[in-house]
Motif scaffolding. Sequence first.
Motif, PDB file in Angstrom:
ATOM      1  N   UNK A  53       0.838  -1.211   0.000  1.00 13.55           N
ATOM      2  CA  UNK A  53       0.000   0.000   0.000  1.00 13.55           C
ATOM      3  C   UNK A  53       0.871   1.258   0.000  1.00 13.55           C
ATOM      4  N   UNK A  54       1.958   1.237   0.740  1.00 15.61           N
ATOM      5  CA  UNK A  54       2.872   2.390   0.766  1.00 15.61           C
ATOM      6  C   UNK A  54       3.482   2.633  -0.614  1.00 15.61           C
ATOM      7  N   UNK A  55       3.950   1.593  -1.246  1.00 17.01           N
ATOM      8  CA  UNK A  55       4.527   1.705  -2.587  1.00 17.01           C
ATOM      9  C   UNK A  55       3.488   2.215  -3.574  1.00 17.01           C
ATOM     10  N   UNK A  56       2.280   1.696  -3.463  1.00 19.23           N
ATOM     11  CA  UNK A  56       1.182   2.083  -4.351  1.00 19.23           C
ATOM     12  C   UNK A  56       0.896   3.583  -4.253  1.00 19.23           C
ATOM     13  N   UNK A  57       0.784   4.102  -3.030  1.00 17.52           N
ATOM     14  CA  UNK A  57       0.436   5.513  -2.828  1.00 17.52           C
ATOM     15  C   UNK A  57       1.633   6.444  -3.022  1.00 17.52           C
ATOM     16  N   UNK A  58       2.783   6.052  -2.528  1.00 19.72           N
ATOM     17  CA  UNK A  58       3.948   6.948  -2.552  1.00 19.72           C
ATOM     18  C   UNK A  58       4.722   6.955  -3.870  1.00 19.72           C
ATOM     19  N   UNK A  59       4.672   5.848  -4.611  1.00 23.61           N
ATOM     20  CA  UNK A  59       5.480   5.774  -5.827  1.00 23.61           C
ATOM     21  C   UNK A  59       4.684   5.480  -7.089  1.00 23.61           C
ATOM     22  N   UNK A  60       3.973   4.365  -7.120  1.00 22.30           N
ATOM     23  CA  UNK A  60       3.307   3.956  -8.356  1.00 22.30           C
ATOM     24  C   UNK A  60       2.285   4.987  -8.840  1.00 22.30           C
ATOM     25  N   UNK A  61       1.457   5.464  -7.942  1.00 24.41           N
ATOM     26  CA  UNK A  61       0.401   6.393  -8.331  1.00 24.41           C
ATOM     27  C   UNK A  61       0.956   7.733  -8.820  1.00 24.41           C
ATOM     28  N   UNK A  62       1.868   8.396  -8.072  1.00 22.82           N
ATOM     29  CA  UNK A  62       2.402   9.662  -8.604  1.00 22.82           C
ATOM     30  C   UNK A  62       3.254   9.473  -9.856  1.00 22.82           C
ATOM     31  N   UNK A  63       3.972   8.361  -9.962  1.00 22.15           N
ATOM     32  CA  UNK A  63       4.771   8.112 -11.159  1.00 22.15           C
ATOM     33  C   UNK A  63       3.893   7.931 -12.390  1.00 22.15           C
ATOM     34  N   UNK A  64       2.766   7.245 -12.239  1.00 22.52           N
ATOM     35  CA  UNK A  64       1.843   7.050 -13.365  1.00 22.52           C
ATOM     36  C   UNK A  64       1.256   8.378 -13.820  1.00 22.52           C
ATOM     37  N   UNK A  65       0.899   9.245 -12.877  1.00 18.31           N
ATOM     38  CA  UNK A  65       0.377  10.564 -13.239  1.00 18.31           C
ATOM     39  C   UNK A  65       1.430  11.361 -14.001  1.00 18.31           C
ATOM     40  N   UNK A  66       2.653  11.372 -13.498  1.00 16.96           N
ATOM     41  CA  UNK A  66       3.741  12.121 -14.140  1.00 16.96           C
ATOM     42  C   UNK A  66       4.056  11.578 -15.531  1.00 16.96           C
ATOM     43  N   UNK A  67       3.965  10.262 -15.699  1.00 18.03           N
ATOM     44  CA  UNK A  67       4.269   9.635 -16.990  1.00 18.03           C
ATOM     45  C   UNK A  67       3.072   9.643 -17.944  1.00 18.03           C
ATOM     46  N   UNK A  68       1.946  10.162 -17.484  1.00 19.92           N
ATOM     47  CA  UNK A  68       0.702  10.186 -18.259  1.00 19.92           C
ATOM     48  C   UNK A  68       0.254   8.776 -18.647  1.00 19.92           C
ATOM     49  N   UNK A  69       0.504   7.833 -17.739  1.00 18.59           N
ATOM     50  CA  UNK A  69       0.093   6.453 -17.997  1.00 18.59           C
ATOM     51  C   UNK A  69      -1.034   5.999 -17.071  1.00 18.59           C
TER      52      UNK A  69
END
Length: 194
Positions: A53-69
């Motif tokens: 859950x930490x990885x999902x909220x702290x990394x995966x989700x913001x990275x996907x937004x930044x990458x437009x994916x």
Amino acid sequence: MIWWPTEVPTLRYEAITLRPPQESDIPKIHQACLDPLIPKFTRVPAEYTLAHAELFIREKTPNALAAKSGILFIIENRAIAEGDGEPQFCGVISFHSIDLSDHVAELGYWIVASARGKGIGRTGARVITDYGFTTLNFRRIEAVVDVENLASRKLLDSVGYLLEGVMRNKSTRADGSQKDMALYAQTQRDWKGI
């Protein structure tokens, strides 16, 4: 052309809010994903940990937004308050597998057990679909659902997504089994709005 936000907006319709994820969602996501139904029908690991859950909220989700994916929202029900006085946490809904050049996204979601069967997922799907067509300018939104997930299939039908077919052996689960997946889609030209 797709318009892409620099941050996740807050969307409201009736008592349902789709809002950006935040740190305080981590324990709620962890607890919700311990429900065996969520990993059964999604890519959520069966042995879901707080670290997931930490990885999902702290990394995966913001990275996907930044990458437009991808763009992810937390679903809340403002009509019901939890013990801390906050609106009821109801689940997660997102666009992912985005193809900007083709103006296509895939809709994904899961709903916590206490919020299922109350129209919350349906409202969330209507709100995010409307946002996808009217603001982001997608021309097609797909949803790929395990053929055995009858509740999710019913939800998509109720929002106006059309079943386009069944993809045999489309998805491999953690146990190695192959699952048939139903392909649903809605198009911008056919969308009637919320």
